[in-house]
Design a protein around this motif. Structure first.
Motif, PDB file in Angstrom:
ATOM      1  N   UNK A  60       0.730  -1.167   0.348  1.00 35.81           N
ATOM      2  CA  UNK A  60       0.217   0.149   0.097  1.00 35.81           C
ATOM      3  C   UNK A  60       0.560   1.433   0.010  1.00 35.81           C
ATOM      4  N   UNK A  61       1.030   2.010  -0.782  1.00 35.44           N
ATOM      5  CA  UNK A  61       1.547   3.575  -1.045  1.00 35.44           C
ATOM      6  C   UNK A  61       1.272   4.071  -1.283  1.00 35.44           C
ATOM      7  N   UNK A  62       1.262   5.934  -0.607  1.00 40.32           N
ATOM      8  CA  UNK A  62       1.218   7.016  -1.034  1.00 40.32           C
ATOM      9  C   UNK A  62       1.560   8.171  -1.783  1.00 40.32           C
ATOM     10  N   UNK A  63       0.554   8.674  -2.316  1.00 38.46           N
ATOM     11  CA  UNK A  63       1.306   8.857  -3.574  1.00 38.46           C
ATOM     12  C   UNK A  63       0.408  10.617  -3.168  1.00 38.46           C
ATOM     13  N   UNK A  64       2.486  11.299  -3.614  1.00 33.15           N
ATOM     14  CA  UNK A  64       1.485  12.706  -4.467  1.00 33.15           C
ATOM     15  C   UNK A  64       1.391  13.106  -5.162  1.00 33.15           C
ATOM     16  N   UNK A  65       0.329  14.295  -5.138  1.00 30.24           N
ATOM     17  CA  UNK A  65      -0.940  13.750  -6.465  1.00 30.24           C
ATOM     18  C   UNK A  65       0.359  14.046  -7.498  1.00 30.24           C
ATOM     19  N   UNK A  66       0.597  16.141  -6.850  1.00 27.92           N
ATOM     20  CA  UNK A  66       1.682  16.893  -7.993  1.00 27.92           C
ATOM     21  C   UNK A  66       3.033  15.912  -8.012  1.00 27.92           C
ATOM     22  N   UNK A  67       3.375  14.518  -8.349  1.00 28.74           N
ATOM     23  CA  UNK A  67       4.421  13.934  -8.406  1.00 28.74           C
ATOM     24  C   UNK A  67       4.097  12.716 -10.030  1.00 28.74           C
ATOM     25  N   UNK A  68       2.824  12.744  -9.529  1.00 28.24           N
ATOM     26  CA  UNK A  68       2.090  11.550 -10.385  1.00 28.24           C
ATOM     27  C   UNK A  68       3.360  10.353 -10.544  1.00 28.24           C
ATOM     28  N   UNK A  69       3.243   9.733 -11.586  1.00 26.91           N
ATOM     29  CA  UNK A  69       3.982   8.756 -12.102  1.00 26.91           C
ATOM     30  C   UNK A  69       5.915   8.564 -11.691  1.00 26.91           C
ATOM     31  N   UNK A  70       5.669  10.556 -11.352  1.00 23.14           N
ATOM     32  CA  UNK A  70       7.718  10.047 -10.501  1.00 23.14           C
ATOM     33  C   UNK A  70       7.307   9.219  -9.203  1.00 23.14           C
ATOM     34  N   UNK A  71       6.540   9.673  -8.454  1.00 19.98           N
ATOM     35  CA  UNK A  71       6.682   9.417  -7.340  1.00 19.98           C
ATOM     36  C   UNK A  71       6.930   7.903  -6.985  1.00 19.98           C
ATOM     37  N   UNK A  72       6.217   6.930  -7.520  1.00 21.80           N
ATOM     38  CA  UNK A  72       6.081   5.328  -7.898  1.00 21.80           C
ATOM     39  C   UNK A  72       6.411   4.797  -8.750  1.00 21.80           C
ATOM     40  N   UNK A  73       7.848   4.999  -9.761  1.00 16.23           N
ATOM     41  CA  UNK A  73       7.958   4.432 -11.053  1.00 16.23           C
ATOM     42  C   UNK A  73       7.680   2.780 -11.356  1.00 16.23           C
ATOM     43  N   UNK A  74       7.807   2.436 -10.215  1.00 16.37           N
ATOM     44  CA  UNK A  74       7.971   1.187 -10.441  1.00 16.37           C
ATOM     45  C   UNK A  74       6.606   0.592 -10.172  1.00 16.37           C
ATOM     46  N   UNK A  75       4.980   1.853  -9.721  1.00 18.21           N
ATOM     47  CA  UNK A  75       4.145   1.024  -9.941  1.00 18.21           C
ATOM     48  C   UNK A  75       2.877   1.791 -10.555  1.00 18.21           C
ATOM     49  N   UNK A  76       2.122   1.194 -10.972  1.00 15.19           N
ATOM     50  CA  UNK A  76       1.024   2.485 -11.364  1.00 15.19           C
ATOM     51  C   UNK A  76       0.327   3.191 -10.844  1.00 15.19           C
ATOM     52  N   UNK A  77       0.528   3.965 -10.800  1.00 12.45           N
ATOM     53  CA  UNK A  77      -0.782   5.793 -10.560  1.00 12.45           C
ATOM     54  C   UNK A  77      -1.757   4.701  -9.444  1.00 12.45           C
TER      55      UNK A  77
END
Length: 318
Positions: free
Chosen positions: A201-218
């Motif tokens: 389970x991951x927390x995504x900062x919306x303004x970073x998009x795919x840059x946050x977790x490039x190894x998982x789909x947002x």
């Protein structure tokens, strides 16, 4: 419509209501009750001769004419501010209002030149400029610039919107962390840990998009929260169920106490660009804005290099 002092006051109320998203939210801004705001809005509509918004159980919504009026109001107050600044220039020094926006939790970053720049700006001679500081998300910062509600913004901007200019300011180191009670903490083998990360389970900062977790789909099921502020990301991670990237300067207190644990710290990190954003049409910025931008550039601790993303992250993305 001939604009009087009363009309200017009503236009300020209208602008506050629109930007607050309704009468209820505008009460704190205007320091008056909802009934007073409703009466003032009715007065404005009477003066204009048309309805500017719908309000009621269906919520607050501008009419088409209300949308057009709001754009005119923004231009009107921007003209007033420009007049104040230019009239002040005749006296010498800096006058008027300087509206600065920035994202949350940058004060504790030793690489950030924001605080020393603000200190340098306040120490300028003949500085009579009034400061308005606003903390919000990068998307709202860009919208504020385009709507002429802000003069300058400091934040993380990946969108690069037309009509805005962006200038690199400094780099922030982000690290991947989890709570000490998270199951990942029990995994000692680095290869096994790397394999387990994408499904967590991951927390995504919306303004970073795919840059946050490039190894998982947002948009994947592992993304359980999308947030706009660091405080919200830390809160979700501290629940013990999520992993997420946090700025190292922000997370270091929890890391030092052991409440947060860095995951593969020598392999999973990222340097994120902070930038200065301004409107592209500001060929000749007002004195206060020009001086503040100069203070920001002078306060840089070092030249801004290329953001570093550890190759391990890229290999996981592949």
């Amino acid at each position: 419509m001939v604009v009087s002092d009363i009309d200017v006051r009503l236009l300020r109320v209208f602008r506050a209501v629109v930007e607050a998203g309704g009468f209820a939210n505008a009460q704190a801004i205007l320091n008056v009750g909802a009934s007073t705001i409703s009466s003032q809005m009715s007065q404005l509509e009477t003066r204009l001769g048309y309805v500017v918004c719908h309000r009621g159980r269906g919520g607050f919504r501008l009419t088409d004419k209300g949308e057009a009026l709001y754009r005119l109001v923004i231009e009107f107050f921007q003209s007033v501010q420009n007049f104040e600044m230019q009239a002040g220039e005749l006296r010498g020094g800096m006058n008027g209002q300087l509206r600065i926006g920035f994202i949350d939790n940058i004060v504790s970053d030793p690489n950030s030149p924001f605080r020393p720049a603000l200190e340098r700006f306040r120490q300028q001679p003949r500085n009579n400029a009034r400061l308005l500081l606003e903390v919000t998300s990068p998307q709202e910062l860009e919208r504020g610039l385009l709507d002429h509600r802000l003069d300058v913004a400091v934040g993380i901007f990946y969108s690069r919107l037309p009509g805005l200019s962006y200038e690199p300011l400094y780099l922030q180191r982000d690290v991947l962390v989890c709570h000490r009670d998270h199951p990942l903490v029990q995994i000692t083998d680095e290869s096994e840990l790397a394999t387990a990360l994408p499904s967590c389970h991951k927390v995504l900062r919306s303004f970073l998009g795919t840059h946050e977790f490039p190894f998982a789909s947002p948009g994947g099921q592992a993304m359980v929260a999308s947030i706009s502020h660091i405080e919200a990301a830390a809160l979700m991670i501290l629940t013990g169920d999520c992993i997420g990237f946090l700025p190292l300067h922000y997370a270091k207190t929890w890391i030092a106490t052991g409440e947060l644990v860095m995951l593969l710290p020598n392999q999973l990190y990222r340097d994120t660009h902070f930038s200065i954003a301004t409107r592209a049409d500001q060929v000749r910025p007002p004195p206060a804005l020009h001086t503040f931008l100069s203070c920001l550039r002078a306060a840089k601790v070092r030249d801004v290099g290329t953001p570093e993303v550890h190759p391990f992250i890229s290999s996981m993305a592949a």
